[in-house]
Design a protein around this motif. Structure first.
Motif, PDB file in Angstrom:
ATOM      1  N   UNK A 278      -8.064  41.046  61.974  1.00  0.00           N
ATOM      2  CA  UNK A 278      -7.293  41.940  62.852  1.00  0.00           C
ATOM      3  C   UNK A 278      -6.230  41.176  63.625  1.00  0.00           C
ATOM      4  N   UNK A 279      -6.588  40.047  64.198  1.00  0.00           N
ATOM      5  CA  UNK A 279      -5.624  39.304  65.010  1.00  0.00           C
ATOM      6  C   UNK A 279      -4.488  38.750  64.168  1.00  0.00           C
ATOM      7  N   UNK A 280      -4.794  38.279  62.974  1.00  0.00           N
ATOM      8  CA  UNK A 280      -3.747  37.748  62.099  1.00  0.00           C
ATOM      9  C   UNK A 280      -2.911  38.905  61.539  1.00  0.00           C
ATOM     10  N   UNK A 281      -3.566  39.999  61.109  1.00  0.00           N
ATOM     11  CA  UNK A 281      -2.839  41.154  60.571  1.00  0.00           C
ATOM     12  C   UNK A 281      -1.891  41.758  61.606  1.00  0.00           C
ATOM     13  N   UNK A 282      -2.307  41.758  62.867  1.00  0.00           N
ATOM     14  CA  UNK A 282      -1.472  42.310  63.940  1.00  0.00           C
ATOM     15  C   UNK A 282      -0.434  41.300  64.423  1.00  0.00           C
ATOM     16  N   UNK A 283      -0.410  40.141  63.773  1.00  0.00           N
ATOM     17  CA  UNK A 283       0.524  39.060  64.093  1.00  0.00           C
ATOM     18  C   UNK A 283       0.421  38.602  65.552  1.00  0.00           C
ATOM     19  N   UNK A 284      -0.811  38.637  66.071  1.00  0.00           N
ATOM     20  CA  UNK A 284      -1.073  38.133  67.416  1.00  0.00           C
ATOM     21  C   UNK A 284      -1.489  36.672  67.384  1.00  0.00           C
ATOM     22  N   UNK A 285      -1.754  36.160  66.174  1.00  0.00           N
ATOM     23  CA  UNK A 285      -2.196  34.770  66.027  1.00  0.00           C
ATOM     24  C   UNK A 285      -1.763  34.247  64.664  1.00  0.00           C
ATOM     25  N   UNK A 286      -1.524  32.934  64.609  1.00  0.00           N
ATOM     26  CA  UNK A 286      -1.230  32.298  63.327  1.00  0.00           C
ATOM     27  C   UNK A 286      -2.528  32.039  62.579  1.00  0.00           C
ATOM     28  N   UNK A 287      -3.553  31.622  63.324  1.00  0.00           N
ATOM     29  CA  UNK A 287      -4.878  31.433  62.745  1.00  0.00           C
ATOM     30  C   UNK A 287      -5.911  31.631  63.847  1.00  0.00           C
ATOM     31  N   UNK A 288      -7.134  31.943  63.418  1.00  0.00           N
ATOM     32  CA  UNK A 288      -8.218  32.239  64.353  1.00  0.00           C
ATOM     33  C   UNK A 288      -9.501  31.614  63.834  1.00  0.00           C
ATOM     34  N   UNK A 289     -10.225  30.958  64.715  1.00  0.00           N
ATOM     35  CA  UNK A 289     -11.566  30.469  64.406  1.00  0.00           C
ATOM     36  C   UNK A 289     -12.521  31.119  65.395  1.00  0.00           C
ATOM     37  N   UNK A 290     -13.665  31.547  64.900  1.00  0.00           N
ATOM     38  CA  UNK A 290     -14.643  32.220  65.748  1.00  0.00           C
ATOM     39  C   UNK A 290     -15.931  31.407  65.776  1.00  0.00           C
ATOM     40  N   UNK A 291     -16.378  31.069  66.968  1.00  0.00           N
ATOM     41  CA  UNK A 291     -17.657  30.379  67.162  1.00  0.00           C
ATOM     42  C   UNK A 291     -18.673  31.447  67.546  1.00  0.00           C
TER      43      UNK A 291
END
Length: 97
Positions: free
Chosen positions: A22-35
């Protein structure tokens, strides 16, 4: 630039997959890592968009720890359950199990 947001309700890889996509598709982030264990979302992107990212996470059912939305846990948990299920379906359809 990168930053981290601590959120409520991350339970599994499906949750993490939903958040990432969602965050990448909405162009709110270049990449996301989730812990998952720490309940943290590490975002690579414009730090000026942090508030928008936090709002997007809350809408998905993952409110920031200590936020007003985080206090409304029942509604947030229901949203995160749906997001989690969608993430699991996406993982299964992509062969990620």
């Amino acid at each position: 630039m990168s930053y981290t947001i601590a959120v409520e309700n991350i339970k599994c890889g499906g949750c993490a997959n939903s958040i990432r996509s969602k965050l990448v598709d909405q162009e709110l982030a270049q990449s996301v890592e989730v812990d998952i264990e720490q309940g943290q979302v590490h975002v690579e992107g414009n730090p000026e968009w942090r508030d928008q990212v936090a709002m997007a996470l809350a809408k998905m059912g993952y409110p920031e720890v200590g936020s007003v939305e985080g206090m409304k846990a029942a509604a947030a948990k229901a949203k995160s359950f749906v997001s989690c299920a969608i993430g699991r379906i996406d993982n299964a359809s992509q062969g990620k199990g």
